[in-house]
Structure formats: C-alpha cells, structure tokens
Design a protein around this motif. Structure first.
Motif, PDB file in Angstrom:
ATOM      1  N   UNK A 137     -50.419  69.351  20.213  1.00 27.08           N
ATOM      2  CA  UNK A 137     -49.135  68.668  20.101  1.00 27.08           C
ATOM      3  C   UNK A 137     -48.464  68.468  21.456  1.00 27.08           C
ATOM      4  N   UNK A 138     -48.807  69.291  22.453  1.00 26.29           N
ATOM      5  CA  UNK A 138     -48.154  69.192  23.757  1.00 26.29           C
ATOM      6  C   UNK A 138     -48.895  68.257  24.725  1.00 26.29           C
ATOM      7  N   UNK A 139     -49.910  67.538  24.231  1.00 21.76           N
ATOM      8  CA  UNK A 139     -50.599  66.599  25.129  1.00 21.76           C
ATOM      9  C   UNK A 139     -50.805  65.237  24.454  1.00 21.76           C
ATOM     10  N   UNK A 140     -51.050  64.218  25.290  1.00 25.32           N
ATOM     11  CA  UNK A 140     -51.197  62.840  24.806  1.00 25.32           C
ATOM     12  C   UNK A 140     -52.412  62.677  23.889  1.00 25.32           C
ATOM     13  N   UNK A 141     -52.430  61.543  23.187  1.00 25.37           N
ATOM     14  CA  UNK A 141     -53.454  61.229  22.187  1.00 25.37           C
ATOM     15  C   UNK A 141     -54.880  61.493  22.634  1.00 25.37           C
ATOM     16  N   UNK A 142     -55.227  61.070  23.855  1.00 28.18           N
ATOM     17  CA  UNK A 142     -56.645  61.148  24.231  1.00 28.18           C
ATOM     18  C   UNK A 142     -57.160  62.567  24.385  1.00 28.18           C
ATOM     19  N   UNK A 143     -56.260  63.562  24.471  1.00 28.40           N
ATOM     20  CA  UNK A 143     -56.714  64.960  24.504  1.00 28.40           C
ATOM     21  C   UNK A 143     -56.976  65.494  23.089  1.00 28.40           C
ATOM     22  N   UNK A 144     -56.540  64.733  22.069  1.00 29.21           N
ATOM     23  CA  UNK A 144     -56.647  65.165  20.663  1.00 29.21           C
ATOM     24  C   UNK A 144     -57.962  64.657  20.075  1.00 29.21           C
ATOM     25  N   UNK A 145     -59.035  65.353  20.371  1.00 29.99           N
ATOM     26  CA  UNK A 145     -60.371  64.839  20.076  1.00 29.99           C
ATOM     27  C   UNK A 145     -60.713  64.919  18.590  1.00 29.99           C
ATOM     28  N   UNK A 146     -61.244  63.783  18.115  1.00 28.51           N
ATOM     29  CA  UNK A 146     -61.626  63.667  16.696  1.00 28.51           C
ATOM     30  C   UNK A 146     -63.074  64.114  16.507  1.00 28.51           C
ATOM     31  N   UNK A 147     -63.491  64.300  15.260  1.00 25.80           N
ATOM     32  CA  UNK A 147     -64.879  64.645  14.906  1.00 25.80           C
ATOM     33  C   UNK A 147     -65.355  65.866  15.707  1.00 25.80           C
ATOM     34  N   UNK A 148     -64.517  66.895  15.696  1.00 24.67           N
ATOM     35  CA  UNK A 148     -64.724  68.090  16.528  1.00 24.67           C
ATOM     36  C   UNK A 148     -65.960  68.875  16.083  1.00 24.67           C
ATOM     37  N   UNK A 149     -66.853  69.144  17.037  1.00 23.17           N
ATOM     38  CA  UNK A 149     -68.080  69.883  16.706  1.00 23.17           C
ATOM     39  C   UNK A 149     -68.267  71.154  17.525  1.00 23.17           C
ATOM     40  N   UNK A 150     -67.572  71.263  18.678  1.00 24.46           N
ATOM     41  CA  UNK A 150     -67.853  72.428  19.517  1.00 24.46           C
ATOM     42  C   UNK A 150     -66.633  72.869  20.302  1.00 24.46           C
ATOM     43  N   UNK A 151     -66.457  74.193  20.347  1.00 25.88           N
ATOM     44  CA  UNK A 151     -65.404  74.842  21.129  1.00 25.88           C
ATOM     45  C   UNK A 151     -66.145  75.789  22.069  1.00 25.88           C
TER      46      UNK A 151
END
Ligand code: MTE
Ligand code: MO
Length: 243
Positions: A208-222
């Motif tokens: 929530x504290x960063x712009x859209x492009x940091x909000x990655x979709x289809x997340x597979x790995x941390x």
C-alpha cells in the motif's frame, strides 16, 4: 529522535540550498541510500524520497477508506499471462498454484492457496496508484507478508525481499521495512470475491505504501536476501516508489 531530527533537517537544508545531490550525499553518510538496483545509475531524487520516508514515515500507514469509497470500475492494467501452464492452472481453479518462500529463512516453504488462507485474514481498503496517473480504491484481502515471513523464520541477515510473478519478466524487491509493513499483504481476494485474474489472481503482493508497479500480480516466489547485487534489473522506474 534527536538524531533523526538532525539528519532530516540536514537533508531538507541541503536539498533547498545546494540541490538534491548534496542531500543525497548526506543520506549516504547515514546509510539511507536505496540499493543500487539499476546498474550504476545514481538517482538523487529516489535517494531523497527513500531517506525521508525511512526517517519520518517508515511505519506510517497508508490511508484507509470506508466501503462507500470503493471504486465502481477499478481498472485492470495489462494482459494476464496466456501461456499453457497458466491456462491449465486457471482451469483447475488454481488448486496447484504454489508460492515459494526461500532464501534467508529457516523453513523454506511451498504454499498452496489453502495454506495461505489458513493464516488469519486481514483486509484493507486502500488506494492503488499507477505511475501513469490513474488510480482506484479497492478492498484487498489476504495475509500480511510479515506473518508468512515469521512462519518461515527470517534469519537475522535478511535485508530485502525479492518477489516474482509467473511471468518471468515481472520481478521486484523491497527492503525489510516495507516487507514487514502491516499493509503489505499477500492478497487473494478483492472487493469481497476471489482476486480476479485481471488484478493478479490468484495471488498478488499488495504494497500500500508504494506505486502500482511494485504491486506484482501472479505472485509465485518470495525470496529473502541480504543483497540485491544478484537481482539487479535494468528498468526505467525507480526502485523505491514510496507514496
Ligand atoms: N505480474 C504483473 N504485475 C503487475 C503488472 C504486470 O503487467 N504484470 N503491472 C503493474 C503496474 S504498472 C500497475 S500500475 C499495477 C496495475 O494494477 P491493476 O491491474 O490491479 O490496476 O500492477 C502492476 N503489477
Ligand atoms: Mo503502472
């Protein structure tokens, strides 16, 4: 607090009197420079924002809204993956989707959606803003990334989280302050229903504290790491997109 005030005042004065580069040099002295993520480019503006946020607003919450402010027509940006593997996962309601947690953790894991839904759910109604100028407000439901990292056992050397999408070209990273921030969620639901594919379903990292492009979709790995040296990417966007 006094030290903070001193550095902050120094940064502001330097930025005002002699420009961003001088402020960035002060930030460097106090270890407040964001990692060099773009192959040698030195970004004074990026550094100043990062330094100011880490000193003043590191744990501040992004604004939350009432249900009545949820946008009627949230814009889903870009095209979802269309490869065979993704289509098959979708056809099976993502029962075989996995989120890998690895790197500097004592218990690496491969979590299914039901493993993730077994954690206590949290929700937030927050604003998503794209760097191109459009935005919307939505309800995001999921598990704070901090809970998933806690279960995996973060090792003391951990400094960053690198996270990736099903599409191999979508990858990014955040420092531990953002990774452990209470509004950083592994999100699986949106406005009361499963997260739609258009918004990154079945899983998305909501920051929530960063712009859209940091909000990655289809997340597979941390992936937890102590250095971004091996994770550099050439990108026209700032590594730190704090708002
Ligand atoms: N995997 C993946 N994540 C992504 C993108 C993408 O194309 N692929 N686009 C990013 C950009 S630039 C923005 S602004 C937001 C848009 O989110 P939305 O589609 O929910 O509006 O997702 C971000 N996350
Ligand atoms: Mo964007």
């Amino acid at each position: 607090m006094n030290r903070r005030k001193l550095i902050t005042t120094g940064l502001a004065t330097a930025a005002g009197a002699t420009g961003l580069a001088a402020a960035a040099r002060i930030a460097e002295t106090y270890g407040l420079v964001p990692p060099n993520y773009v192959g040698g480019l030195y970004r004074a503006g990026d550094t100043l924002t990062y330094a100011a946020h880490r000193l003043i607003t590191s744990h501040a919450l992004a604004r939350e809204f009432p249900t009545s402010k949820i946008s009627k027509n949230p814009f889903a940006n870009g095209k979802p993956p269309r490869d065979e593997a993704f289509l098959q996962l979708a056809a099976n309601n993502f029962a075989d989707w996995r989120l890998t947690i690895d790197g500097l953790v004592s218990n690496p894991a491969s979590l299914s959606l039901s493993d993730i839904k077994a954690f206590p759910a949290r929700h937030q109604i927050t604003h998503m803003a794209c760097e191109e100028g459009w935005s919307f407000i939505a309800e995001w439901i999921g598990v704070p990334l901090s809970e998933i990292l806690k279960a995996a056992g973060i090792l003391p050397q951990a400094r960053y989280v690198v996270y990736s999408a099903h599409q191999k070209n979508w990858r990014s990273s955040i420092d531990m302050a953002d990774a452990l921030h209470p509004q950083t969620f592994v999100t699986y639901a949106f406005n009361g229903a499963d997260l739609p594919i258009g918004h990154g379903g079945p899983l998305r990292l909501r920051i929530a504290r960063q712009l859209g492009y940091k909000n990655i979709k289809f997340l597979t790995r941390i992936h937890v790491t102590d250095s971004l040296a091996k994770h550099q990417r050439k990108t026209p966007y700032s590594w730190y997109a704090g708002i």
